[in-house]
Design a protein around this motif. Structure first.
Motif, PDB file in Angstrom:
ATOM      1  N   PHE B 136       0.805  -1.446  -0.108  1.00 20.41           N
ATOM      2  CA  PHE B 136       0.026   0.257   0.333  1.00 20.41           C
ATOM      3  C   PHE B 136       0.469   1.346  -0.345  1.00 20.41           C
ATOM      4  O   PHE B 136       0.339   1.998  -0.801  1.00 20.41           O
ATOM      5  CB  PHE B 136      -0.657  -0.145   1.129  1.00 20.41           C
ATOM      6  CG  PHE B 136      -2.269  -0.775   1.168  1.00 20.41           C
ATOM      7  CD1 PHE B 136      -2.092  -1.770   0.453  1.00 20.41           C
ATOM      8  CD2 PHE B 136      -3.516  -0.542   1.857  1.00 20.41           C
ATOM      9  CE1 PHE B 136      -3.173  -3.058   0.321  1.00 20.41           C
ATOM     10  CE2 PHE B 136      -4.499  -1.197   1.589  1.00 20.41           C
ATOM     11  CZ  PHE B 136      -4.645  -2.711   0.811  1.00 20.41           C
ATOM     12  N   TYR B 172      -3.129  -1.632  -5.586  1.00 22.21           N
ATOM     13  CA  TYR B 172      -4.265  -2.364  -3.765  1.00 22.21           C
ATOM     14  C   TYR B 172      -4.611  -3.416  -3.249  1.00 22.21           C
ATOM     15  O   TYR B 172      -3.403  -3.988  -2.440  1.00 22.21           O
ATOM     16  CB  TYR B 172      -4.954  -1.213  -3.020  1.00 22.21           C
ATOM     17  CG  TYR B 172      -4.411   0.736  -2.794  1.00 22.21           C
ATOM     18  CD1 TYR B 172      -3.550   1.184  -1.922  1.00 22.21           C
ATOM     19  CD2 TYR B 172      -4.577   1.271  -4.313  1.00 22.21           C
ATOM     20  CE1 TYR B 172      -3.052   1.733  -2.354  1.00 22.21           C
ATOM     21  CE2 TYR B 172      -4.068   2.497  -4.243  1.00 22.21           C
ATOM     22  CZ  TYR B 172      -2.687   3.236  -3.049  1.00 22.21           C
ATOM     23  OH  TYR B 172      -2.904   3.953  -3.052  1.00 22.21           O
ATOM     24  N   TYR B 173      -5.856  -3.665  -4.472  1.00 24.92           N
ATOM     25  CA  TYR B 173      -6.815  -4.453  -3.513  1.00 24.92           C
ATOM     26  C   TYR B 173      -6.542  -5.921  -4.141  1.00 24.92           C
ATOM     27  O   TYR B 173      -6.681  -7.157  -4.284  1.00 24.92           O
ATOM     28  CB  TYR B 173      -7.895  -4.977  -3.236  1.00 24.92           C
ATOM     29  CG  TYR B 173      -7.707  -3.411  -2.734  1.00 24.92           C
ATOM     30  CD1 TYR B 173      -7.773  -3.044  -1.897  1.00 24.92           C
ATOM     31  CD2 TYR B 173      -8.012  -1.796  -2.960  1.00 24.92           C
ATOM     32  CE1 TYR B 173      -8.173  -2.377  -0.666  1.00 24.92           C
ATOM     33  CE2 TYR B 173      -7.973  -0.851  -2.673  1.00 24.92           C
ATOM     34  CZ  TYR B 173      -8.026  -1.204  -1.023  1.00 24.92           C
ATOM     35  OH  TYR B 173      -8.182   0.293  -0.408  1.00 24.92           O
ATOM     36  N   ARG B 335      -1.098  -6.361   2.178  1.00 21.08           N
ATOM     37  CA  ARG B 335      -0.201  -5.083   2.060  1.00 21.08           C
ATOM     38  C   ARG B 335       1.366  -5.797   2.382  1.00 21.08           C
ATOM     39  O   ARG B 335       2.742  -5.490   1.718  1.00 21.08           O
ATOM     40  CB  ARG B 335       0.277  -4.128   3.469  1.00 21.08           C
ATOM     41  CG  ARG B 335      -1.114  -3.672   3.451  1.00 21.08           C
ATOM     42  CD  ARG B 335      -1.365  -2.909   4.975  1.00 21.08           C
ATOM     43  NE  ARG B 335      -2.517  -1.898   5.348  1.00 21.08           N
ATOM     44  CZ  ARG B 335      -1.926  -0.459   4.559  1.00 21.08           C
ATOM     45  NH1 ARG B 335      -0.867  -0.371   4.773  1.00 21.08           N
ATOM     46  NH2 ARG B 335      -3.312   0.566   5.126  1.00 21.08           N
TER      47      ARG B 335
END
Lengths: 81, 632
Positions: B136, B172-173, B335
């Protein structure tokens, strides 16, 4: 008759870019995020999206047709006819 | 077709342009398989600098063909075999908007770097500021430096530390989760790739393109699975998996959990957490969701999800009841850059070792337990950072189990890859056989049929019921001759080995054109529609049979790669637990698998491919598919 108005609702936007792609294909014959009259500003961290229209937009309605999330619509629904 | 080749050792880049490659291998996993097969020494260690890493967008990506967002990453996996993983979001399109179809990363940088790619070329930049940071933070920093609309593929600490199931995070995901490709990227000292191009994508025949795109869209959006996929995403199956008894609870020791639906079911997710929908590039389905925790210790946490994999892995396999705790564990994996499935598998194995007295509190530093959020959270971090016991468990199940004699039965991996979610004792169907046949190892995503359902049925190994009426079946885009061969005439039941072969070809094609494999696509779009779209986009004259031959060639090359790396028949096996132990579920008890019958199905599947009884590819098959054999 004046230009028809397209309304946007950023809350409903899912960030799929189908409006951007459809606009550039219809108006320029290619897929281009640069050329498209509709732009999508993405906040990837929060998955929030903001739509905006360039001055060149001719309200062809391709973006409205392509949106499957009710983020784009005609101001007056009847004006599509 | 344009391939960007980045040589990290020489700090240089070049391009390969070859239109024949697209007509033979399409793009995505097809192209990657060809490049890996032709260019990767079979004798090297996965972390050798001579290993290659490929990222290819599917052939449709960058256009508005519905769901065409997908990108494939491929390498010699830290499992030792074929490694490949597929991801959505915006990365695939970003590669295409750089004017390229594929990025081939070669060599190893002397120091940590990241690469910036656009339509003009490549800049290799110093990565010391981001090395050691979580994904992140890395994406935050790189978006600040390279532009807000930059798409970033990055690794976390796990990839840097060589965790054999480290992921490459896409934004990010999204993740290239499976087969440890993040560790390959880390071994090259490559922290991230940034894409920010503004090139245009052309269409060969615009009029026919508009027509086929409309057809594809209408098919996908009129699928009966469309509505619930938008509404629940993958969480749609959470409740039914519990009822079927196929949860992997407590390391595959319970097929159902008593309070499952009330605590981790789809309604709880929808009513308590789900805020809104979002979508990958060019997708009208929108199966992704944004969730918010409104009370308790994680109040205010906002994140992507819930995906059913998260709840099955962290919720069932590791027994965590509280959804916010599941969110927290998954975000930590993202992360740190570790595959959620393999991480859960390794931790479940560790806890079972502890329960059986094969690991002591002193070895770990605390007493781990199923359902213990704090322990799981700590273990995720220790494994990613290779601290304490995490140094060993970051090696993955296959290597770790060598240190614990007698633990093979419950180390749940196949071909070196930790096996996910569905308990094969609960349901022996095409999908289940696919766990064994999958060229990337124990995995559930590469053999998916267009005609299955989730009703319960009695195990017979060779057949599963056909859930569709003749009218419904007529709508499935699958060659009639193949339908007849697999389903009978008149259609009566699904022949599992036959469907496994077809289903993996279908997935290879979807992963090569870059479309999604969610049910609204998988059940409606097949080789005929894909060939029509390829033809109008690139000016080909392909048909469905040609595409299926391409898919067969790709799968055979993946399999040959594995054989040349030393894969043998005995590795086409579920862990011993599934052949020895029964498992309880809400409907009673599921009996162990019959090894002989499983192996008989495997051999029928091999024969359909033109492989011998041990899975070796026959010479005539190699010749029929036009594969040039590899020589070291």
């Amino acid at each position: 008759m004046g230009k028809k108005e397209i309304l946007k609702n950023d809350e409903n936007c899912a960030g799929c870019m189908l409006c951007v792609l459809s606009c550039s294909l219809f108006n320029f014959g290619v897929f281009s995020t640069e050329k498209s009259f509709i732009k999508l500003d993405k906040d990837d961290r929060t998955q929030r999206f903001t739509l905006s229209f360039d001055d060149g937009c001719i309200s062809c309605g391709e973006c409205v047709k392509s949106c499957k999330y009710n983020a784009l619509m005609w101001k007056d629904e009847d004006s599509r006819n | 077709m344009k391939i960007l080749v980045i040589d990290l050792e020489k700090e240089d880049y070049s391009y390969i342009e070859d239109e024949n490659l697209r007509s033979k291998y399409i793009g995505g996993v097809g192209l990657n398989t060809y490049l890996l097969y032709r260019n990767t020494d079979r004798t090297i260690d996965p972390f050798d600098e001579k290993n290659n890493l490929f990222f290819s967008s599917g052939a449709f990506v960058g256009t508005n063909i519905p769901t065409a967002s997908r990108c494939e990453a491929t390498s010699l996996s830290p499992t030792g075999y074929f490694g490949s993983s597929n991801s959505g979001g915006g990365l695939g399109a970003a590669i295409k908007f750089c004017g390229i179809d594929c990025v081939w990363v070669k060599g190893k940088s002397r120091t940590p770097v990241y690469v910036k790619i656009d339509g003009k070329g490549v800049i290799i930049r110093d990565g010391s500021e981001i090395w050691g940071r979580d994904t992140f933070e890395t994406v935050d920093i790189l978006k600040r430096k390279e532009g807000k609309d930059t798409e970033v593929a990055s690794i976390g600490v796990a990839g840097e530390k060589g965790v054999r199931f480290a992921s490459i995070q896409n934004g990010y995901y999204h993740s290239f989760g499976r087969t440890g490709l993040g560790a390959v990227m880390g071994s090259k000292n490559l922290k991230a790739l940034c894409f920010n191009g503004k090139e245009e994508i052309k269409v060969k025949d615009r009029k026919r393109f508009l027509k086929i795109t409309k057809t594809l869209r209408e098919k996908i959006m009129s699928s009966d699975s469309f509505g619930y996929t938008r509404r629940y995403g993958s969480m749609v199956v959470s409740d039914v998996y519990n009822r079927l008894g196929i949860l992997p609870a407590y390391n595959f020791r319970m097929g159902s959990l008593k309070n499952w639906e009330a605590t981790r079911g789809r309604k709880v997710f929808e009513e308590k957490f789900k805020e809104r929908d979002f979508a990958c590039f060019a997708c009208p389905i929108g199966c992704l969701h944004w969730s918010k925790v409104k009370d308790g210790k994680f109040s205010g946490l906002e994140t992507h999800g819930l995906e059913v994999t998260y709840v099955l892995e962290m919720g069932a396999r590791l027994g965590i009841i509280d959804i916010p705790e599941i969110f927290s564990c998954v975000e930590l994996c993202n992360r740190l850059g570790m595959d959620v499935i393999s991480t859960s598998s390794v931790i479940a194995y560790l806890i079972e070792l502890f329960e059986k007295g094969m690991l002591r509190e002193a070895d770990i530093g605390f007493k781990p337990a199923f359902g213990g959020f704090k322990n799981v959270h700590t273990l995720i971090s220790m494994i990613a950072r290779r601290e304490g016991i995490g140094a060993l468990f970051g090696e993955g199940l296959r290597r770790t189990k060598e240190h614990f004699k007698g633990s093979d039965d419950f180390a749940c991996e196949i071909k070196g890859l930790e096996m996910p979610v569905r308990d094969p004792r609960g349901r022996f169907d095409t999908w289940t056989l696919g766990y064994l046949t999958n060229t990337r190892g124990g995995d559930h995503l590469r053999v998916r049929t267009p005609v299955d359902d989730l009703r319960d049925f009695e195990r017979d190994y060779e057949h599963e019921p056909l859930p569709l009426t003749p009218d419904e079946l007529a709508l499935v885009d699958m060659p009639e001759a193949i339908k007849e061969k697999i389903l009978g005439n008149p259609p009566s039941s699904i022949h599992i080995p036959g469907m496994a072969k077809y289903a993996e070809e279908l997935i290879v094609l979807l992963n090569s054109v870059g479309m999604c494999i969610r049910p609204p696509v998988l059940r409606t779009i097949g080789p005929s529609l894909m060939s029509e779209a390829l033809n109008v986009l690139y000016g080909y004259e392909m048909d469905e049979n040609m595409l299926l031959t391409i898919a067969e060639r790709i799968i055979t090359m993946e399999h040959l790669f594995n054989l040349e790396r030393g894969l043998t028949f005995k590795e086409f096996s579920f862990p011993e637990r599934f052949y020895k132990e029964s498992v309880d579920y809400v409907g009673g008890k599921r009996l162990p698998l019959d090894r002989e019958r499983v192996e008989a199905m495997l051999r029928k599947y091999f024969a359909l491919h033109g492989w011998d009884d041990e899975g070796r590819v026959k010479k005539e098959t190699i010749e029929r598919l036009g594969i040039t054999p590899w020589k070291n």
